[in-house]
Design an enzyme around this catalytic site. Sequence first.
Site, PDB file in Angstrom:
ATOM      1  CD  GLU A  43      -2.490   0.868   2.928  1.00 21.79           C
ATOM      2  OE1 GLU A  43      -2.067   0.016   3.744  1.00 21.79           O
ATOM      3  OE2 GLU A  43      -3.473   1.584   3.146  1.00 21.79           O
ATOM      4  CE  LYS A 114      -7.236   0.511   3.735  1.00 19.69           C
ATOM      5  NZ  LYS A 114      -5.977   0.869   4.421  1.00 19.69           N
ATOM      6  CB  CYS A 147      -4.020  -2.398   4.402  1.00 19.91           C
ATOM      7  SG  CYS A 147      -3.005  -2.644   5.885  1.00 19.91           S
TER       8      CYS A 147
HETATM    9  C1  ACM Z   1      -4.002  -0.243   7.155  1.00 14.36           C
HETATM   10  O1  ACM Z   1      -5.104  -0.422   6.647  1.00 14.36           O
HETATM   11  N1  ACM Z   1      -3.030   0.361   6.507  1.00 14.36           N
HETATM   12  C2  ACM Z   1      -3.709  -0.719   8.512  1.00 14.36           C
END
Ligand code: ACM
Length: 274
Positions: A43, A114, A147
Amino acid sequence: MLAQPIKLAFAQTNPTFGEVESNVEEALALIRSVDADIVTLPELFNTGYAFLSREEVKSFAEGVPDGATCRTLVEESERQKKTLVAGLAEKAGDNVYNTAVLVSKGRFVGLYRKIHLFNREKILFNKGDLKPRVYDIGGVKIGMLICFDWLFPEIWRVLALNGADIVAHPSNLILPYYCQRAMLARSFENHIYTVTANRVGEEKRGNYCLKYTGRSQIVSPKMDVLASASDERVECKAAQINLELARNKKVSELNDVFKDRRPNFYRLLTKPFF
Ligand code: ACM
């Protein structure tokens, strides 16, 4: 269909906050070292993670696919004849997203924004506003999540039901290995391969000190950890996969993880909870 066997890899990096050019160079050098068809990077691999303000995110965010990082990834994917997944901050009009891009052999293929933002990301980024898609790369079906999405099994199921063989999972994990353990379940309950590409190192910025947990991994539909990294080293590892395993959803003679679902009993899952 990609000629079998297919090799997946993760690149576990340690970017320096804000040093985009050298972070990208180091990541690309790392993936040059691995023999793999599909490589996943962490990420926000080009910038680092610990942004202090939305304004700061905006100053680093780039267009997709026209920004410099995405164009570099496209070129590199052509040079290396690879498919790459990587996370970056995306600028789209006045919005900024925590995004993953998929590029393959000189072509921009698609993106994922995301959906489940972690902690201060809720202040820094806009929430993902697109339905996650499954992309077909020469017959191999790839989805992307980022993530903290690991904590929401529903979205993994949606990708699996849409035909994903593999979910690439760029990450900057902070919590102590919960995700790495949970990914065994995400892989098995959907009978998919998962590739979590995490980062290592620390970021000290303002009042924040974040330590990333490494332990990137590739997990099979049978919960086997096919490759895993340390919690402190920059490294890149690959594993060979068998698509048949991801496409066979049977768990016993009479059980199938998709066909045995009883969605009428899960209706509450589709109701917003505010
Ligand atoms: C995250 O979602 N970077 C912990």
